[in-house]
Design an enzyme around this catalytic site. Structure first.
Site, PDB file in Angstrom:
ATOM      1  CG  ASN A  99      -1.583   1.320   1.482  1.00 27.17           C
ATOM      2  OD1 ASN A  99      -2.460   1.747   0.738  1.00 27.17           O
ATOM      3  ND2 ASN A  99      -1.150   2.004   2.541  1.00 27.17           N
TER       4      ASN A  99
ATOM      5  CE1 TYR B  91      -0.381   8.065  -6.024  1.00 29.15           C
ATOM      6  CE2 TYR B  91      -2.361   8.283  -7.365  1.00 29.15           C
ATOM      7  CZ  TYR B  91      -1.723   7.821  -6.228  1.00 29.15           C
ATOM      8  OH  TYR B  91      -2.436   7.092  -5.298  1.00 29.15           O
TER       9      TYR B  91
END
Length: 246
Positions: free
Chosen positions: A86, A151
């Site tokens: 994560n 991103y």
């Protein structure tokens, strides 16, 4: 207690979505290692089940640090059954202004970190009766967002890495899937919801008209780690409330 008897390692597990997943896994009976560079206020999570939880510092961009994380987890709890990759960072910048250091930071954390964690976890996961890897992606992996080239690109890469890993590791008893949240009420999504001007633009793109709660995304992470997903492999599960994007 759908994860009773399982041991999970959650990177970026001390805040935001990672913390929410840790809490939910503990409530579902798992042993949980919250791994992150900074513990923040992780004690509140560990207090939910002190005998089944631990914080271990890690730098996911370092293979030595990640290897040590898996070894220490196995020493504490006897093995590793679930990896939730994560940990992630976001650095804003249009392609002609994005700094090289910021680009490299995103690649190192968001993509190389997932690779290093996967590679280090495999020897432990293949000894499990139900090895699972959940790679956290984003709705931005498949949608264009101005100023977020790094991103978007790294999260898109995570999804393809997930699919290749699923094919390679499936025969070894390890299922690999990706969780792709939309705009949540904590973490990076909070930067959107807390800015009235920005939120007014994005709210209309959500079929449910609200951001998701981190616990709703954490529920999906429980599904991907549990017995109910025993024939789900190489899948990207979007949890975004019906997100339209132009």
């Amino acid at each position: 207690m759908r994860l009773s008897g399982k041991t999970a390692v959650i990177t970026g597990g001390s805040r935001g979505l990672g913390r929410a997943i840790a809490e939910r896994y503990l409530l579902e009976g798992a042993r949980v290692v919250c791994a992150a560079r900074n513990p923040y206020d992780i004690k509140e999570v560990l207090d939910l089940a002190p005998e089944r939880s631990a914080y271990i510092p890690v730098d996911v961009t370092s293979d030595a640090s990640v290897d040590a994380l898996m070894a220490e987890t196995a020493e504490l709890f006897g093995g590793v059954d679930i990896l939730v990759a994560n940990a992630g960072v976001s650095r804003d910048g249009r392609v002609d202004r994005l700094q090289v250091d910021d680009w490299q930071d995103m690649v190192a954390t968001n993509l190389t970190g997932v690779f290093l964690c996967t590679r280090a976890a495999v020897p432990y996961l293949e000894r499990s009766t139900a090895g699972r890897i959940v790679n956290v992606s984003s709705s931005m992996a498949t949608r264009v967002a101005v100023g977020a080239a790094g991103y978007c690109a790294t999260k898109a890469a995570v999804e393809m890495f997930t699919k290749v890993s699923a094919i390679e590791l499936g025969p070894r008893g390890i299922l690999v899937n990706s969780l792709a949240p939309g705009i949540l009420d904590e973490g990076m999504g909070q930067q959107v919801t807390s800015n009235d001007r920005i939120w007014s633009r994005y709210k209309s793109r959500l079929a449910l008209g609200r951001p998701g709660r981190v616990d709703e995304a954490a529920d999906a992470a429980v599904f991907l780690a549990g017995a109910e997903s025993s024939y789900v492999n190489g899948h990207v599960l979007e949890v975004n409330g019906g997100l339209l994007w132009s």
